[in-house]
Scaffold this motif. Structure first.
Motif, PDB file in Angstrom:
ATOM      1  N   ARG A 332      71.501  14.653  -6.798  1.00 16.65           N
ATOM      2  CA  ARG A 332      70.139  14.161  -6.613  1.00 16.65           C
ATOM      3  C   ARG A 332      69.156  15.314  -6.802  1.00 16.65           C
ATOM      4  O   ARG A 332      69.413  16.432  -6.374  1.00 16.65           O
ATOM      5  CB  ARG A 332      69.994  13.546  -5.221  1.00 16.65           C
ATOM      6  N   SER A 333      68.027  15.015  -7.431  1.00 13.05           N
ATOM      7  CA  SER A 333      67.056  16.054  -7.747  1.00 13.05           C
ATOM      8  C   SER A 333      66.052  16.233  -6.613  1.00 13.05           C
ATOM      9  O   SER A 333      65.616  15.256  -5.996  1.00 13.05           O
ATOM     10  CB  SER A 333      66.306  15.696  -9.034  1.00 13.05           C
ATOM     11  N   PRO A 334      65.633  17.477  -6.327  1.00 12.14           N
ATOM     12  CA  PRO A 334      64.602  17.710  -5.327  1.00 12.14           C
ATOM     13  C   PRO A 334      63.190  17.503  -5.867  1.00 12.14           C
ATOM     14  O   PRO A 334      62.224  17.529  -5.106  1.00 12.14           O
ATOM     15  CB  PRO A 334      64.816  19.170  -4.944  1.00 12.14           C
ATOM     16  N   LEU A 335      63.037  17.324  -7.176  1.00 11.04           N
ATOM     17  CA  LEU A 335      61.732  17.174  -7.806  1.00 11.04           C
ATOM     18  C   LEU A 335      61.345  15.705  -7.888  1.00 11.04           C
ATOM     19  O   LEU A 335      62.158  14.855  -8.272  1.00 11.04           O
ATOM     20  CB  LEU A 335      61.750  17.787  -9.206  1.00 11.04           C
ATOM     21  N   ALA A 336      60.091  15.399  -7.548  1.00 14.96           N
ATOM     22  CA  ALA A 336      59.649  14.012  -7.511  1.00 14.96           C
ATOM     23  C   ALA A 336      59.692  13.350  -8.880  1.00 14.96           C
ATOM     24  O   ALA A 336      59.880  12.147  -8.987  1.00 14.96           O
ATOM     25  CB  ALA A 336      58.228  13.944  -6.942  1.00 14.96           C
ATOM     26  N   GLY A 337      59.503  14.089  -9.955  1.00 16.26           N
ATOM     27  CA  GLY A 337      59.479  13.516 -11.293  1.00 16.26           C
ATOM     28  C   GLY A 337      60.821  13.495 -11.988  1.00 16.26           C
ATOM     29  O   GLY A 337      60.915  13.114 -13.154  1.00 16.26           O
ATOM     30  N   VAL A 338      61.873  13.929 -11.292  1.00 10.83           N
ATOM     31  CA  VAL A 338      63.223  13.927 -11.860  1.00 10.83           C
ATOM     32  C   VAL A 338      64.150  13.271 -10.850  1.00 10.83           C
ATOM     33  O   VAL A 338      64.167  13.640  -9.677  1.00 10.83           O
ATOM     34  CB  VAL A 338      63.709  15.367 -12.158  1.00 10.83           C
ATOM     35  N   ALA A 339      64.939  12.286 -11.308  1.00  9.95           N
ATOM     36  CA  ALA A 339      65.780  11.545 -10.370  1.00  9.95           C
ATOM     37  C   ALA A 339      67.155  12.167 -10.195  1.00  9.95           C
ATOM     38  O   ALA A 339      67.687  12.208  -9.082  1.00  9.95           O
ATOM     39  CB  ALA A 339      65.924  10.089 -10.838  1.00  9.95           C
ATOM     40  N   GLY A 340      67.755  12.649 -11.283  1.00  6.69           N
ATOM     41  CA  GLY A 340      69.124  13.127 -11.190  1.00  6.69           C
ATOM     42  C   GLY A 340      69.387  14.350 -12.036  1.00  6.69           C
ATOM     43  O   GLY A 340      68.674  14.630 -13.003  1.00  6.69           O
ATOM     44  N   ILE A 341      70.431  15.076 -11.672  1.00  2.00           N
ATOM     45  CA  ILE A 341      70.846  16.280 -12.378  1.00  2.00           C
ATOM     46  C   ILE A 341      72.341  16.160 -12.670  1.00  2.00           C
ATOM     47  O   ILE A 341      73.137  15.980 -11.747  1.00  2.00           O
ATOM     48  CB  ILE A 341      70.588  17.545 -11.546  1.00  2.00           C
ATOM     49  N   ARG A 342      72.698  16.235 -13.932  1.00  2.00           N
ATOM     50  CA  ARG A 342      74.120  16.281 -14.283  1.00  2.00           C
ATOM     51  C   ARG A 342      74.564  17.737 -14.227  1.00  2.00           C
ATOM     52  O   ARG A 342      74.044  18.587 -14.942  1.00  2.00           O
ATOM     53  CB  ARG A 342      74.359  15.688 -15.658  1.00  2.00           C
ATOM     54  N   GLN A 343      75.539  18.006 -13.361  1.00  4.94           N
ATOM     55  CA  GLN A 343      75.939  19.383 -13.095  1.00  4.94           C
ATOM     56  C   GLN A 343      77.415  19.588 -13.443  1.00  4.94           C
ATOM     57  O   GLN A 343      78.282  18.832 -13.012  1.00  4.94           O
ATOM     58  CB  GLN A 343      75.697  19.714 -11.623  1.00  4.94           C
TER      59      GLN A 343
END
Length: 441
Positions: A332-343
């Motif tokens: 889950r992303s900490p940025l309001a404009g980004v929902a997800g992070i593929r890691q």
């Protein structure tokens, strides 16, 4: 608000080579099965770190049917870039006092455990690094028969986002604190060559506000809870070798989301692979599959594609252990404009028992974080060299030296005012040394 740009598929070019590597690992595991016939399934490797040392291992206190291990630790560390910033580096030393408590039942059937830790850290010159953390975990296992058991767990923790991580959005501001409540239940059935496991969990994360220039900034938009369930079935095809299939489903919700974009999502993952422990030399696990995460707001792109997880532990001698691991997850992303992070994470580690009571460790890690719907890809490369001296049953002395290099390509939509983490990504280098003394009563 304009829809976010389509997510770049920059990770696809690297997938064929990764697939070939993991398939090669699977083939090697299958080949090793033929050479391992006649070796009992339990005759697996014992790593340097996990090997029992009866003359040096702490002796727990006995209270009836329970064993208890209380401990205390003093740790001193120094970092040359305490805020993980690109420019204007600030160094500082930190002193940490920590206590720990572990209790285990010694019953022949069923089991109960309790663990608790607390730590107080203070920066010598930077008050922003002052933290008070704690966590407590309890677990219980009920043996329903020879082949079936059920277990439950619950844990509560007060923690902080690590400096330089994807969750560190204040950069030079105070550390971001959060409280986590994690609960789960599992049932396991093993009969003959067949193993079936089912698990469910419910986790809640709440972020505390922090102050900048006397003003309190709320973090409620980062609060979330996630529910997940998984099912795994495995079948032993030979001594120490089992094939398995596993699947999971998750839901993530942001109860206090006050922005126009809703980052709530649903997702699943399906994987199949092999688990092995066929000789004293090697054991591990490798799986390939597919993952898919859909977001409630159509402005956020769907994240889907290859899912993998692999670990390999090799013990060429009793004094050396090599460990390799790789895993892909959706964060889950900490940025309001980004929902997800593929890691995607890759790691290599070596443990060497120089003497019976002196263990050396070296580790390298590489992480690639692809911020969905943006051009930002953050790459982290880190390494650690460490030594642990087991002075006696009670005293352990550890020393470490490490580094981290972080680079970001592109920019991300979102981020907090004044935080370079959201505006231009992260780019920094830092080094850290630490020394700790741990005493077990």
């Amino acid at each position: 608000m304009q829809a976010l740009p389509k997510r770049r598929r920059r990770y696809r070019a690297a997938e064929p080579a990764l697939v070939r590597c993991l398939l090669g690992l699977l083939a090697a595991c299958t080949a090793s099965q033929a050479a391992a016939q006649g070796i009992p399934a339990g005759d697996a490797a014992i790593s340097v770190q996990k090997r029992p040392r009866p003359e040096l291992d702490p002796i727990p206190l006995r209270f009836g049917a329970f064993e208890v291990l209380p401990s205390a630790e003093l740790r001193v560390s120094y970092e040359d870039n305490i805020y993980a910033a690109r420019t204007g580096k600030v160094d500082d030393a930190l002193v940490t006092l920590a206590t720990g408590f572990a209790a285990r039942s010694t019953w022949a059937r069923h089991a109960v455990s309790l663990d608790a830790d607390a730590a107080l850290a203070r920066g010598l010159s930077q008050d922003n690094e002052n933290t008070d953390t704690y966590d407590a975990r309890a677990a219980a296992r009920l043996d329903l028969g020879v082949a079936t058991s059920a277990s439950v767990r619950i844990g509560y923790a007060r923690a902080y986002e690590p400096r330089g991580s994807v969750g560190d959005t204040t950069v030079r501001g105070p550390r971001i604190a959060y409280n986590a409540l994690e609960t789960g239940a599992q049932i396991r059935h093993e009969t003959g060559r067949l193993l079936v496991e089912a698990e469910a969990s419910l986790d809640t994360f709440r972020y505390a506000p922090y102050r900048v220039a006397g003003a309190a900034l709320a973090q409620g938009d980062r609060d979330y809870r996630t529910w997940s369930t998984s099912l795994r079935t495995g079948y032993a095809v030979g001594p120490g070798v089992a094939l398995f299939v596993e699947g999971s489903y998750n839901q993530a919700r942001y109860p206090d989301e006050a922005r126009s974009l809703d980052r709530s999502s649903d997702g699943y993952s399906v994987r199949g692979g092999v688990q092995f422990g066929v000789t004293r030399l090697v054991r591990g696990r490798a799986a390939l599959g597919y993952q898919d995460q859909r977001y409630d707001d159509p402005a956020f792109p769907r994240i889907k594609g290859l899912d993998f997880a692999a670990s390999l532990e090799w013990n060429p001698t009793q004094m050396v252990t090599w460990t390799l691991d790789a895993r892909r997850t959706i964060q889950r992303s900490p940025l309001a404009g980004v929902a997800g992070i593929r890691q995607s994470r890759y790691g290599a580690k070596a443990d060497y028992e120089l003497r019976r009571n002196l263990i050396l460790t070296a580790r390298l890690d590489r992480t690639a974080s692809d911020y969905a719907g943006t051009g930002r890809v953050q790459k982290d490369f880190s390494g650690v060299l460490g030594a642990q001296w087991l002075a006696n049953r009670r005293l352990r002395v550890s020393a470490q030296i490490g580094f981290q290099a972080t680079r970001s390509d592109g920019s991300s939509a979102g981020g907090r005012a004044g935080g370079e983490a959201g505006a231009i990504g992260r780019r920094f280098d830092r080094r850290r040394v630490s020394l700790s003394l741990r005493y077990t009563l």
